[in-house]
Design a protein around this motif. Structure first.
Motif, PDB file in Angstrom:
ATOM      1  N   THR A 196      -3.152  55.657  52.404  1.00  0.00           N
ATOM      2  CA  THR A 196      -3.818  54.852  53.424  1.00  0.00           C
ATOM      3  C   THR A 196      -4.673  53.840  52.673  1.00  0.00           C
ATOM      4  O   THR A 196      -5.446  54.223  51.795  1.00  0.00           O
ATOM      5  CB  THR A 196      -4.710  55.728  54.317  1.00  0.00           C
ATOM      6  OG1 THR A 196      -3.884  56.713  54.943  1.00  0.00           O
ATOM      7  CG2 THR A 196      -5.408  54.905  55.371  1.00  0.00           C
ATOM      8  N   TYR A 197      -4.542  52.561  52.991  1.00  0.00           N
ATOM      9  CA  TYR A 197      -5.238  51.561  52.169  1.00  0.00           C
ATOM     10  C   TYR A 197      -5.649  50.344  52.988  1.00  0.00           C
ATOM     11  O   TYR A 197      -5.183  50.125  54.103  1.00  0.00           O
ATOM     12  CB  TYR A 197      -4.358  51.118  50.993  1.00  0.00           C
ATOM     13  CG  TYR A 197      -3.187  50.259  51.384  1.00  0.00           C
ATOM     14  CD1 TYR A 197      -3.244  48.869  51.286  1.00  0.00           C
ATOM     15  CD2 TYR A 197      -2.000  50.834  51.869  1.00  0.00           C
ATOM     16  CE1 TYR A 197      -2.170  48.073  51.649  1.00  0.00           C
ATOM     17  CE2 TYR A 197      -0.918  50.045  52.233  1.00  0.00           C
ATOM     18  CZ  TYR A 197      -1.010  48.671  52.123  1.00  0.00           C
ATOM     19  OH  TYR A 197       0.057  47.880  52.491  1.00  0.00           O
ATOM     20  N   SER A 198      -6.523  49.548  52.394  1.00  0.00           N
ATOM     21  CA  SER A 198      -6.912  48.238  52.942  1.00  0.00           C
ATOM     22  C   SER A 198      -6.826  47.227  51.817  1.00  0.00           C
ATOM     23  O   SER A 198      -7.361  47.451  50.731  1.00  0.00           O
ATOM     24  CB  SER A 198      -8.334  48.286  53.501  1.00  0.00           C
ATOM     25  OG  SER A 198      -8.755  46.986  53.893  1.00  0.00           O
ATOM     26  N   ALA A 244     -13.346  46.511  52.280  1.00  0.00           N
ATOM     27  CA  ALA A 244     -12.126  47.311  52.129  1.00  0.00           C
ATOM     28  C   ALA A 244     -12.429  48.796  52.302  1.00  0.00           C
ATOM     29  O   ALA A 244     -11.667  49.537  52.935  1.00  0.00           O
ATOM     30  CB  ALA A 244     -11.500  47.048  50.755  1.00  0.00           C
ATOM     31  N   ASN A 250     -13.061  49.565  55.927  1.00  0.00           N
ATOM     32  CA  ASN A 250     -11.784  49.566  56.642  1.00  0.00           C
ATOM     33  C   ASN A 250     -11.052  50.900  56.491  1.00  0.00           C
ATOM     34  O   ASN A 250     -10.522  51.450  57.465  1.00  0.00           O
ATOM     35  CB  ASN A 250     -10.885  48.435  56.132  1.00  0.00           C
ATOM     36  CG  ASN A 250     -11.391  47.062  56.510  1.00  0.00           C
ATOM     37  OD1 ASN A 250     -12.285  46.914  57.338  1.00  0.00           O
ATOM     38  ND2 ASN A 250     -10.834  46.037  55.881  1.00  0.00           N
ATOM     39  N   VAL A 251     -11.015  51.421  55.265  1.00  0.00           N
ATOM     40  CA  VAL A 251     -10.290  52.678  55.025  1.00  0.00           C
ATOM     41  C   VAL A 251     -11.049  53.870  55.606  1.00  0.00           C
ATOM     42  O   VAL A 251     -10.439  54.812  56.112  1.00  0.00           O
ATOM     43  CB  VAL A 251     -10.011  52.872  53.516  1.00  0.00           C
ATOM     44  CG1 VAL A 251      -9.333  54.211  53.260  1.00  0.00           C
ATOM     45  CG2 VAL A 251      -9.124  51.750  53.000  1.00  0.00           C
ATOM     46  N   LYS A 256     -10.042  53.983  59.135  1.00  0.00           N
ATOM     47  CA  LYS A 256      -8.681  54.498  59.265  1.00  0.00           C
ATOM     48  C   LYS A 256      -8.653  56.014  59.095  1.00  0.00           C
ATOM     49  O   LYS A 256      -7.956  56.720  59.844  1.00  0.00           O
ATOM     50  CB  LYS A 256      -7.762  53.845  58.234  1.00  0.00           C
ATOM     51  CG  LYS A 256      -7.460  52.380  58.488  1.00  0.00           C
ATOM     52  CD  LYS A 256      -6.510  51.825  57.437  1.00  0.00           C
ATOM     53  CE  LYS A 256      -6.216  50.347  57.671  1.00  0.00           C
ATOM     54  NZ  LYS A 256      -5.259  49.806  56.677  1.00  0.00           N
TER      55      LYS A 256
END
Length: 313
Positions: free
Chosen positions: A156-158, A188, A191-192, A195
């Motif tokens: 899972t990434y940004s 970033a 964001n993760v 998620k």
């Protein structure tokens, strides 16, 4: 947690490992050995740095101060070395589930700055063990292109891309590269984290490949009205890609994005764009300036680099 750091030579590093042989445990990536006594965890690194952590840190480190090598000059003048701070990752870092954050493109005249934060579960870290996932600077571009698409499916990434025109605009408004990197890393990571929360993925903390002292990083965020508000611990270390697989994954994905962005720029401009900032880059900049003009050079470069002045002469 109390901690002490000693700098030793290779011979002393071997002596320490043998001394704690009964207490050895699996070392983190980048470490020669790691041992756990009743009141202290001792980790020795290839660089010669030995980290003592725990309430018995001072006592254990004291056993070795007499044969430790001299303290680096930066420390003797009262200045902290880049790795001397309270945000060092713990000795069991390799066993933790961490969000890893890294960037690339910062030293390249042509092309953008790319930042990635990545999350890998225990199962995913095990799955990629045999892939050769490590610092992207140690892997050629062909291998990056082979590994990255597989990593995209695992983690899972940004990904954030700061393109040249926006980079130049921010730089002209007074932002230095450190500030830009801090803001990109922070966004970033946020964001993760979102998620992971949405998918109920677990993680123990966040690990940033260190590009500035942590205190300065937090100052950069504060200037832009940002701050670290999570209760999850935040760790910083140089060469973090060699310490934890999530940072290595972020490094590879950031590099993969940078390579793709460079290809797009080359197609757009119609001329080759060398990486780095050396003589070949100077020659390419002169060609673009001569054949395409100043505006074209501006939109594909980090304009404040010394290469611009060389090209303009």
């Amino acid at each position: 947690m109390s901690h002490e750091v000693l700098k030793v030579n290779n011979e002393t590093l071997t002596k320490l490992k043998n001394y704690y042989i009964a207490d050895l445990k699996t070392p983190p990536q980048g470490a020669v050995f790691s041992a756990k006594t009743k009141d202290c965890t001792i980790t020795g690194y290839k660089s010669g740095k030995v980290l003592f952590q725990g309430k018995g840190a001072s006592l254990e480190a004291g056993k070795w101060t007499s044969i430790a090598t001299s303290v680096p000059k930066a420390a003797s003048t009262g200045k902290k070395s880049v790795d001397e701070h309270s945000y060092q990752p713990p000795s069991n870092v390799s066993s933790l589930i961490l969000l890893g954050s890294d960037e690339t493109g910062t030293g390249d005249y042509f092309g953008p700055m790319t930042v990635v934060c990545a999350h890998l579960s225990k199962e995913q870290m095990k799955a990629i063990e045999s892939w050769g996932v490590r610092d992207s600077k140690m892997i050629n571009d062909t291998t990056i292109r082979e590994i990255a698409p597989r990593l995209v499916k695992q983690c899972t990434y940004s990904l954030l891309v700061l393109k040249n025109e926006k980079y130049n605009e921010l730089q002209e408004r007074g932002m230095n590269q450190g500030q830009m990197k801090a803001m990109l890393h922070h966004q970033a990571i946020v964001n993760v984290m979102k998620k992971c929360d949405d998918e109920s993925f677990t993680y123990d903390g966040v690990f940033i490949d260190q590009f500035v002292q942590p205190d300065r990083y937090f100052e950069y965020l504060k200037v832009k009205g940002k701050s670290w508000t999570s209760k999850k611990p935040l760790y910083f270390a140089t060469k973090a890609e060699n310490i934890h697989p999530s940072v290595a994954a972020a490094s590879i994905l950031a590099r993969y994005s940078f390579l793709n962005e460079m290809e797009k720029l080359e197609r757009d401009i119609g001329l080759p764009l060398p990486k780095g900032a050396g003589p070949k880059v100077d020659e390419a900049a002169r060609n673009i300036l001569h054949l395409k003009g100043k505006e074209t050079l501006y939109r594909c470069t980090k304009w404040h680099f010394a290469n611009t002045k060389k090209a303009m002469k």
